[in-house]
Write an enzyme that holds these catalytic residues in place. Structure first.
Site, PDB file in Angstrom:
ATOM      1  N   ASP A  36       0.830  -1.207   0.000  1.00 11.22           N
ATOM      2  CA  ASP A  36       0.000   0.000   0.000  1.00 11.22           C
ATOM      3  C   ASP A  36       0.864   1.257   0.000  1.00 11.22           C
ATOM      4  O   ASP A  36       1.986   1.237   0.508  1.00 11.22           O
ATOM      5  CB  ASP A  36      -0.899  -0.042   1.239  1.00 11.22           C
ATOM      6  CG  ASP A  36      -2.114   0.856   1.102  1.00 11.22           C
ATOM      7  OD1 ASP A  36      -2.310   1.439   0.021  1.00 11.22           O
ATOM      8  OD2 ASP A  36      -2.860   0.975   2.086  1.00 11.22           O
ATOM      9  N   GLY A  37       0.315   2.319  -0.556  1.00 13.09           N
ATOM     10  CA  GLY A  37       0.968   3.623  -0.485  1.00 13.09           C
ATOM     11  C   GLY A  37       1.617   4.085  -1.774  1.00 13.09           C
ATOM     12  O   GLY A  37       2.321   5.101  -1.791  1.00 13.09           O
ATOM     13  N   TRP A  41       3.008   7.874  -2.322  1.00 15.92           N
ATOM     14  CA  TRP A  41       4.434   8.016  -2.665  1.00 15.92           C
ATOM     15  C   TRP A  41       4.577   8.951  -3.865  1.00 15.92           C
ATOM     16  O   TRP A  41       5.437   9.842  -3.888  1.00 15.92           O
ATOM     17  CB  TRP A  41       5.009   6.638  -3.004  1.00 15.92           C
ATOM     18  CG  TRP A  41       6.451   6.624  -3.385  1.00 15.92           C
ATOM     19  CD1 TRP A  41       7.521   6.417  -2.562  1.00 15.92           C
ATOM     20  CD2 TRP A  41       6.993   6.795  -4.711  1.00 15.92           C
ATOM     21  NE1 TRP A  41       8.690   6.473  -3.287  1.00 15.92           N
ATOM     22  CE2 TRP A  41       8.401   6.701  -4.608  1.00 15.92           C
ATOM     23  CE3 TRP A  41       6.429   7.029  -5.976  1.00 15.92           C
ATOM     24  CZ2 TRP A  41       9.250   6.824  -5.705  1.00 15.92           C
ATOM     25  CZ3 TRP A  41       7.275   7.163  -7.072  1.00 15.92           C
ATOM     26  CH2 TRP A  41       8.670   7.049  -6.929  1.00 15.92           C
ATOM     27  N   ARG A  49      -0.285   9.212  -9.991  1.00 19.26           N
ATOM     28  CA  ARG A  49      -0.384   7.994  -9.178  1.00 19.26           C
ATOM     29  C   ARG A  49       0.258   6.786  -9.858  1.00 19.26           C
ATOM     30  O   ARG A  49       0.870   5.949  -9.217  1.00 19.26           O
ATOM     31  CB  ARG A  49      -1.865   7.673  -8.901  1.00 19.26           C
ATOM     32  CG  ARG A  49      -2.553   8.676  -7.992  1.00 19.26           C
ATOM     33  CD  ARG A  49      -4.025   8.290  -7.803  1.00 19.26           C
ATOM     34  NE  ARG A  49      -4.152   6.923  -7.340  1.00 19.26           N
ATOM     35  CZ  ARG A  49      -4.023   6.546  -6.063  1.00 19.26           C
ATOM     36  NH1 ARG A  49      -3.787   7.447  -5.130  1.00 19.26           N
ATOM     37  NH2 ARG A  49      -4.144   5.285  -5.727  1.00 19.26           N
ATOM     38  N   THR A  82     -10.800  -6.808  -5.565  1.00 23.72           N
ATOM     39  CA  THR A  82     -12.082  -6.741  -6.282  1.00 23.72           C
ATOM     40  C   THR A  82     -12.682  -5.330  -6.179  1.00 23.72           C
ATOM     41  O   THR A  82     -13.553  -4.972  -6.958  1.00 23.72           O
ATOM     42  CB  THR A  82     -13.082  -7.774  -5.702  1.00 23.72           C
ATOM     43  OG1 THR A  82     -13.050  -7.706  -4.277  1.00 23.72           O
ATOM     44  CG2 THR A  82     -12.713  -9.198  -6.117  1.00 23.72           C
ATOM     45  N   ASN A  84     -10.752  -2.539  -6.367  1.00 20.32           N
ATOM     46  CA  ASN A  84      -9.902  -1.581  -7.083  1.00 20.32           C
ATOM     47  C   ASN A  84     -10.470  -1.147  -8.449  1.00 20.32           C
ATOM     48  O   ASN A  84     -10.004  -0.166  -9.019  1.00 20.32           O
ATOM     49  CB  ASN A  84      -8.480  -2.125  -7.270  1.00 20.32           C
ATOM     50  CG  ASN A  84      -7.652  -2.108  -5.999  1.00 20.32           C
ATOM     51  OD1 ASN A  84      -6.749  -2.930  -5.802  1.00 20.32           O
ATOM     52  ND2 ASN A  84      -7.949  -1.172  -5.099  1.00 20.32           N
ATOM     53  N   TRP A  85     -11.498  -1.851  -8.934  1.00 23.99           N
ATOM     54  CA  TRP A  85     -12.118  -1.438 -10.212  1.00 23.99           C
ATOM     55  C   TRP A  85     -12.764  -0.065 -10.110  1.00 23.99           C
ATOM     56  O   TRP A  85     -13.022   0.581 -11.127  1.00 23.99           O
ATOM     57  CB  TRP A  85     -13.191  -2.453 -10.639  1.00 23.99           C
ATOM     58  CG  TRP A  85     -12.664  -3.832 -10.889  1.00 23.99           C
ATOM     59  CD1 TRP A  85     -12.851  -4.919 -10.092  1.00 23.99           C
ATOM     60  CD2 TRP A  85     -11.873  -4.287 -12.010  1.00 23.99           C
ATOM     61  NE1 TRP A  85     -12.218  -6.022 -10.631  1.00 23.99           N
ATOM     62  CE2 TRP A  85     -11.621  -5.658 -11.807  1.00 23.99           C
ATOM     63  CE3 TRP A  85     -11.361  -3.661 -13.155  1.00 23.99           C
ATOM     64  CZ2 TRP A  85     -10.868  -6.425 -12.701  1.00 23.99           C
ATOM     65  CZ3 TRP A  85     -10.610  -4.422 -14.040  1.00 23.99           C
ATOM     66  CH2 TRP A  85     -10.376  -5.780 -13.810  1.00 23.99           C
TER      67      TRP A  85
END
Ligand code: FPP
Length: 260
Positions: A36-37, A41, A49, A82, A84-85
């Site tokens: 994550d991150g 970052w 991103r 699932t 993240n879509w």
């Protein structure tokens, strides 16, 4: 040094340093990682991103190699959930192209290291080109006997558990098993991670970026795991950070073993 790995740990600022060593006999066999991150970052650097995801992919290579060097037998990486879509189309398409990039550049080294690629998640629902790339990586490494590197892609633990429940219910309905046959082992055998056999349950779960939750990752499998949370963003996660996580794991285990 023998088979011990050393580095200096600053116990308190301006105080003497103590040598800390990883016990090679107590390496977590299976490490699960919530990477994550990446977005934060990138944001910190005024980058889009997707630049964070690209850098995150390099971290996957570094950390997979570091884990392999330490003798870790299985590593499972949460690459796409699932949920993240729901992200912007541009970001989702970029993430879907990453496996192609990753295997395109890293496959020779994966082979050299005898690593075996595996997948969990609802792979059929991935874009066709992504699906082909990841299935080919599995196929190309299927005879390898080294570290198993599993990518969770379009993965969700609740959905996985529901699928397992349905599979068992169908077997009961068909008269193949009875309700009494349903136990931990029977259930674990229906999960997407069942190919890992004895290694199915991670010994250690690492989540980067300061978030302290499981986010629908391996809910059954992580029941007895040690959890390690760090504020470091995934693209910055280093080999030394992996060592620190393992040391923390070993410290906890030493206490459970009553040696402390
Ligand atoms: C979470 O960071 C990261 C992801 C959702 C994607 C993870 C993917 C990689 C690290 C690359 C994977 C590589 C391969 C080979 C598939 P985030 O975007 O949620 O970060 P944020 O919380 O800071 O926004």
């Amino acid at each position: 040094m023998g088979n011990m790995l050393f580095w200096k740990k600053q116990s308190k600022p301006q105080e003497t340093t103590e040598s800390v060593s990883i016990d090679r006999e107590n390496i977590p066999q299976h490490i699960a990682v919530i990477m994550d991150g990446n977005g934060r970052w990138a944001k910190k650097r005024n980058l889009p991103r997707i630049a964070g995801h690209k850098e995150g992919m390099s971290t996957v290579k570094r950390i997979a190699i570091a884990a392999d060097e330490l003798g870790v037998k299985a590593m499972t990486l949460y690459a796409f959930s699932t949920e993240n879509w729901k992200r912007p189309t541009e970001e989702v398409s970029f993430l879907m192209k990453l496996p192609g990039d990753f295997f395109g550049t890293f496959m020779p080294e994966l082979q050299e290291r005898n690593m075996k690629i595996q997948l969990i998640g609802f792979i059929d629902e991935l874009p066709e080109s992504t699906k082909q790339v990841v299935l080919k990586a599995v196929e190309d490494t299927k005879n390898n006997t080294g570290m198993v590197l599993t990518f969770a892609l379009n993965y969700g633990s609740r959905a996985e558990i529901i699928e397992a429940t349905k599979a068992l219910a169908n077997e009961v309905q068909a008269g193949e098993i009875s309700v009494e046959d349903i136990n931990d082992e029977a259930f674990a055998n229906k999960l997407q991670t069942s190919f890992l056999g004895d290694l199915q349950d991670p010994d250690l779960m690492i989540r980067t970026s300061g978030e302290v939750r499981l986010s629908n990752f391996l809910l059954w499998q992580l029941a007895y795991s040690e959890y390690y949370f760090t504020d470091i963003f995934w693209p910055d996660f280093s080999e030394e950070d992996l060592h620190k996580a393992i040391l923390t794991y070993q410290g906890r285990h030493r206490r459970y073993g009553g040696l402390a």
